[in-house]
Design a protein around this motif. Structure first.
Motif, mmCIF file in Angstrom:
data_model
loop_
_atom_site.group_PDB
_atom_site.id
_atom_site.type_symbol
_atom_site.label_atom_id
_atom_site.label_comp_id
_atom_site.label_asym_id
_atom_site.label_seq_id
_atom_site.Cartn_x
_atom_site.Cartn_y
_atom_site.Cartn_z
ATOM 1 N N GLN A 158 9.790 44.017 117.638
ATOM 2 C CA GLN A 158 10.304 43.047 118.612
ATOM 3 C C GLN A 158 10.879 43.730 119.850
ATOM 4 O O GLN A 158 10.922 43.133 120.930
ATOM 5 C CB GLN A 158 11.342 42.142 117.962
ATOM 6 N N LEU A 159 11.311 44.998 119.721
ATOM 7 C CA LEU A 159 11.777 45.721 120.910
ATOM 8 C C LEU A 159 10.637 45.885 121.902
ATOM 9 O O LEU A 159 10.808 45.673 123.112
ATOM 10 C CB LEU A 159 12.335 47.091 120.520
ATOM 11 N N PHE A 160 9.461 46.241 121.409
ATOM 12 C CA PHE A 160 8.332 46.485 122.305
ATOM 13 C C PHE A 160 7.772 45.178 122.868
ATOM 14 O O PHE A 160 7.300 45.146 124.005
ATOM 15 C CB PHE A 160 7.273 47.299 121.558
ATOM 16 N N GLU A 161 7.858 44.108 122.102
ATOM 17 C CA GLU A 161 7.491 42.794 122.647
ATOM 18 C C GLU A 161 8.447 42.397 123.760
ATOM 19 O O GLU A 161 8.032 41.883 124.812
ATOM 20 C CB GLU A 161 7.522 41.744 121.538
ATOM 21 N N ALA A 162 9.746 42.640 123.525
ATOM 22 C CA ALA A 162 10.752 42.256 124.521
ATOM 23 C C ALA A 162 10.630 43.101 125.784
ATOM 24 O O ALA A 162 10.748 42.586 126.906
ATOM 25 C CB ALA A 162 12.153 42.390 123.925
ATOM 26 N N THR A 163 10.397 44.415 125.632
ATOM 27 C CA THR A 163 10.267 45.261 126.823
ATOM 28 C C THR A 163 9.013 44.906 127.607
ATOM 29 O O THR A 163 8.995 44.979 128.836
ATOM 30 C CB THR A 163 10.235 46.752 126.448
ATOM 31 N N ASN A 164 7.964 44.499 126.900
ATOM 32 C CA ASN A 164 6.743 44.090 127.590
ATOM 33 C C ASN A 164 6.995 42.885 128.483
ATOM 34 O O ASN A 164 6.624 42.874 129.662
ATOM 35 C CB ASN A 164 5.647 43.759 126.567
ATOM 36 N N MET A 165 7.636 41.860 127.937
ATOM 37 C CA MET A 165 7.933 40.665 128.737
ATOM 38 C C MET A 165 8.918 40.983 129.861
ATOM 39 O O MET A 165 8.779 40.483 130.982
ATOM 40 C CB MET A 165 8.482 39.559 127.838
ATOM 41 N N ALA A 166 9.928 41.822 129.533
ATOM 42 C CA ALA A 166 10.929 42.166 130.545
ATOM 43 C C ALA A 166 10.293 42.880 131.731
ATOM 44 O O ALA A 166 10.662 42.647 132.887
ATOM 45 C CB ALA A 166 12.021 43.036 129.923
ATOM 46 N N LYS A 167 9.310 43.750 131.451
ATOM 47 C CA LYS A 167 8.641 44.462 132.540
ATOM 48 C C LYS A 167 7.680 43.549 133.295
ATOM 49 O O LYS A 167 7.595 43.601 134.531
ATOM 50 C CB LYS A 167 7.896 45.675 131.985
ATOM 51 N N LEU A 168 6.981 42.688 132.584
ATOM 52 C CA LEU A 168 6.071 41.746 133.244
ATOM 53 C C LEU A 168 6.819 40.874 134.248
ATOM 54 O O LEU A 168 6.316 40.600 135.343
ATOM 55 C CB LEU A 168 5.392 40.856 132.210
ATOM 56 N N TRP A 169 8.026 40.455 133.862
ATOM 57 C CA TRP A 169 8.784 39.507 134.689
ATOM 58 C C TRP A 169 9.923 40.187 135.455
ATOM 59 O O TRP A 169 10.709 39.502 136.113
ATOM 60 C CB TRP A 169 9.358 38.396 133.806
ATOM 61 N N ASP A 170 10.007 41.528 135.367
ATOM 62 C CA ASP A 170 11.066 42.285 136.045
ATOM 63 C C ASP A 170 12.451 41.702 135.770
ATOM 64 O O ASP A 170 13.220 41.373 136.682
ATOM 65 C CB ASP A 170 10.804 42.345 137.559
ATOM 66 N N LEU A 171 12.778 41.585 134.503
ATOM 67 C CA LEU A 171 14.063 41.009 134.105
ATOM 68 C C LEU A 171 15.185 42.036 134.228
ATOM 69 O O LEU A 171 14.994 43.225 133.958
ATOM 70 C CB LEU A 171 13.990 40.502 132.663
ATOM 71 N N PRO A 172 16.381 41.599 134.605
ATOM 72 C CA PRO A 172 17.524 42.518 134.767
ATOM 73 C C PRO A 172 18.195 42.819 133.426
ATOM 74 O O PRO A 172 19.312 42.381 133.147
ATOM 75 C CB PRO A 172 18.460 41.747 135.705
ATOM 76 N N VAL A 173 17.498 43.572 132.585
ATOM 77 C CA VAL A 173 18.027 43.875 131.260
ATOM 78 C C VAL A 173 18.069 45.385 131.050
ATOM 79 O O VAL A 173 17.131 46.096 131.410
ATOM 80 C CB VAL A 173 17.200 43.182 130.150
ATOM 81 N N LEU A 174 19.175 45.862 130.492
ATOM 82 C CA LEU A 174 19.314 47.258 130.108
ATOM 83 C C LEU A 174 19.173 47.340 128.590
ATOM 84 O O LEU A 174 20.028 46.844 127.857
ATOM 85 C CB LEU A 174 20.679 47.810 130.521
ATOM 86 N N PHE A 175 18.081 47.927 128.130
ATOM 87 C CA PHE A 175 17.903 48.149 126.702
ATOM 88 C C PHE A 175 18.579 49.481 126.365
ATOM 89 O O PHE A 175 18.101 50.544 126.763
ATOM 90 C CB PHE A 175 16.417 48.196 126.347
ATOM 91 N N VAL A 176 19.694 49.417 125.654
ATOM 92 C CA VAL A 176 20.516 50.606 125.415
ATOM 93 C C VAL A 176 20.483 50.983 123.941
ATOM 94 O O VAL A 176 20.973 50.241 123.087
ATOM 95 C CB VAL A 176 21.980 50.374 125.853
ATOM 96 N N CYS A 177 19.907 52.146 123.658
ATOM 97 C CA CYS A 177 19.889 52.677 122.295
ATOM 98 C C CYS A 177 21.104 53.579 122.099
ATOM 99 O O CYS A 177 21.197 54.640 122.712
ATOM 100 C CB CYS A 177 18.599 53.461 122.038
ATOM 101 N N GLU A 178 22.030 53.146 121.264
ATOM 102 C CA GLU A 178 23.171 53.991 120.903
ATOM 103 C C GLU A 178 22.719 54.885 119.751
ATOM 104 O O GLU A 178 22.788 54.508 118.584
ATOM 105 C CB GLU A 178 24.376 53.133 120.508
ATOM 106 N N ASN A 179 22.228 56.047 120.096
ATOM 107 C CA ASN A 179 21.654 56.964 119.116
ATOM 108 C C ASN A 179 22.760 57.804 118.484
ATOM 109 O O ASN A 179 23.192 58.807 119.037
ATOM 110 C CB ASN A 179 20.618 57.861 119.795
ATOM 111 N N ASN A 180 23.217 57.364 117.307
ATOM 112 C CA ASN A 180 24.281 58.112 116.633
ATOM 113 C C ASN A 180 23.731 59.068 115.575
ATOM 114 O O ASN A 180 24.478 59.612 114.773
ATOM 115 C CB ASN A 180 25.326 57.165 116.025
ATOM 116 N N GLY A 181 22.418 59.252 115.594
ATOM 117 C CA GLY A 181 21.826 60.285 114.758
ATOM 118 C C GLY A 181 21.280 59.839 113.427
ATOM 119 O O GLY A 181 20.479 60.541 112.808
#
Length: 415
Positions: free
Chosen positions: A215-238
């Motif tokens: 669902q992350l890749f589906e969401a980023t696809n739509m966000a890029k298609l429509w240039d949505l103002p969204v910051l997808f932030v991965c808190e990588n704690n390891g």
């Protein structure tokens, strides 16, 4: 020339020389004082250097030279300390069995939340996963409301009906218990912002364990298609639960995982690096360029949840080493003391205030009442007449005595 005349002349030369020397010393001393005054005055704002961000599909990124003033320094320190102490209190409550169910702590990751919040402006939104206590407090709830929600009390953020993973405030769309569920929801919030022509962003946070969700890749696809103002932030704690990132992800460069969505990697243990990167990212989105992916390299001190001791897949020595060398609070404390932005006494006073605030919240969180059983039937539908609700079995039904929690709280005198 007589000996006496020579002596008088030498005395005059000596007097003149000493007078000149005295004036020089006075001038140097005054200059030194002026220099000291300038240094003390300038210590209300100091420049620092941060670790450079790694970039994906970007020609330039955030500045590595950042400024910090005294007021902000003290606020950031206090905010991180509130989250740390609040989470410590939550951990103790869980061990005392006063918190039941799940409980995921944010200790070690405070610079991520406080740094991002410092860069946000009015109207920006946040949605996150289940490690949400600190974010709930930063976005408007009180420490009492957070801790009381954890213990299921009426004074809680949603009156004890949400628990650890489900708290909300204005523009905070809560923690989400399903892994990755918040990713498309964050894109939806950003879509609403675009429709309303807001100059705002939706900060959509998830962990490295949720970075492999489809669902992350589906969401980023739509966000890029429509240039949505969204910051997808991965808190990588390891670690995704107890699995190191290297065993779970073919690519651990999470800031590049959006492919056609540009990304940046940030040192998530440095609050100033986080703040500057988020400011830069917000400006990028506000300019209409669309979404960004951010990776915050951070670390959690506790297990995945309180039921996980967190030491079967990593050593205690590893945790202690991070605490010693990379802790976001002690590292920030050292920087602001060394640069004269704060004194030990000022920070000790803040520690004392924070301790008192959390202790007072604990009293309410462990003594307040709980909602009556009628609360089970509230908040099911919006703007409808009272409905007939099925109980535990098909033979048990009840007509909603109160449609909303607000109606119930008013009835019991807690509105």
């Amino acid at each position: 020339m007589s000996f006496f005349s020579s002596l008088v002349q030498l005395e005059r030369i000596w007097s003149t020389t000493m007078a000149l020397f005295a004036r020089q010393i006075q001038s140097l001393t005054a200059g030194g004082l002026r220099t000291q005054q300038v240094r003390l005055a300038s210590s209300t704002e100091v420049s620092f250097h941060t670790k450079p961000c790694k970039l994906h599909k970007l020609d330039s990124g955030p500045n590595t030279s950042v400024t910090l003033n005294k007021e902000d320094a003290l606020k950031y320190y206090r905010d991180m300390q509130v989250i740390r102490r609040m989470e410590s209190a939550a951990g103790n409550l869980y061990k005392e069995k006063k918190i039941r169910g799940f409980c995921h702590l944010y200790s070690g990751q405070e610079a991520c939340a406080v740094g991002m919040k410092a860069a946000m402006t009015e109207g920006d939104a946040v949605i996150t996963a289940y490690r949400c206590h600190g974010w709930t407090w930063l976005l408007g709830a009180t420490v009492t409301e957070v801790l009381a929600e954890l213990t299921g009390r009426i004074a809680g953020n949603v009156h004890g009906k949400g628990g650890s993973m489900h708290m909300y405030t204005k523009n905070f769309y809560g923690g989400n218990g399903i892994v990755g569920a918040q990713q498309p929801l964050g894109a939806g919030v950003a879509l609403a912002m675009k429709y309303r022509e807001q100059k705002n962003v939706c900060v959509t946070l998830y962990g490295d364990g949720a970075a492999n969700q489809g669902q992350l890749f589906e969401a980023t696809n739509m966000a890029k298609l429509w240039d949505l103002p969204v910051l997808f932030v991965c808190e990588n704690n390891g670690f995704g639960m107890g699995t190191p990132v290297e065993r779970a992800s073919a690519s651990t460069e999470y800031y590049t995982r959006g492919d056609y969505v540009p990304g940046i990697w940030v040192d998530g243990m440095d609050i100033l690096a986080v703040r500057e990167a988020t400011k830069w990212a917000k400006e990028y989105c506000d300019s209409g360029k669309g979404p960004l992916m951010m990776e915050m390299a951070t670390y959690r001190y506790h297990g995945h949840s309180m039921s996980d001791p967190g030491t079967s897949y990593r050593s205690r020595e590893e945790i202690q080493e991070v605490r010693k060398t990379r802790d976001p609070i002690t590292g920030f404390k050292d920087r602001i003391i060394t640069s004269s932005l704060a004194t030990e006494e000022e920070l000790k006073a803040i520690d004392k205030e924070v301790r008192k605030e959390v202790d007072e919240a604990l009293k309410i969180a462990t003594s307040d009442g709980v909602l009556p059983p009628e609360a089970l039937f509230t908040d099911i539908y919006h703007n409808t007449p009272a409905q007939t609700i099925r109980g535990a079995t098909i033979d048990e039904t009840i007509v909603q005595p109160y449609k909303t929690s607000a109606d119930l709280l008013k009835a019991i005198g807690r509105a």
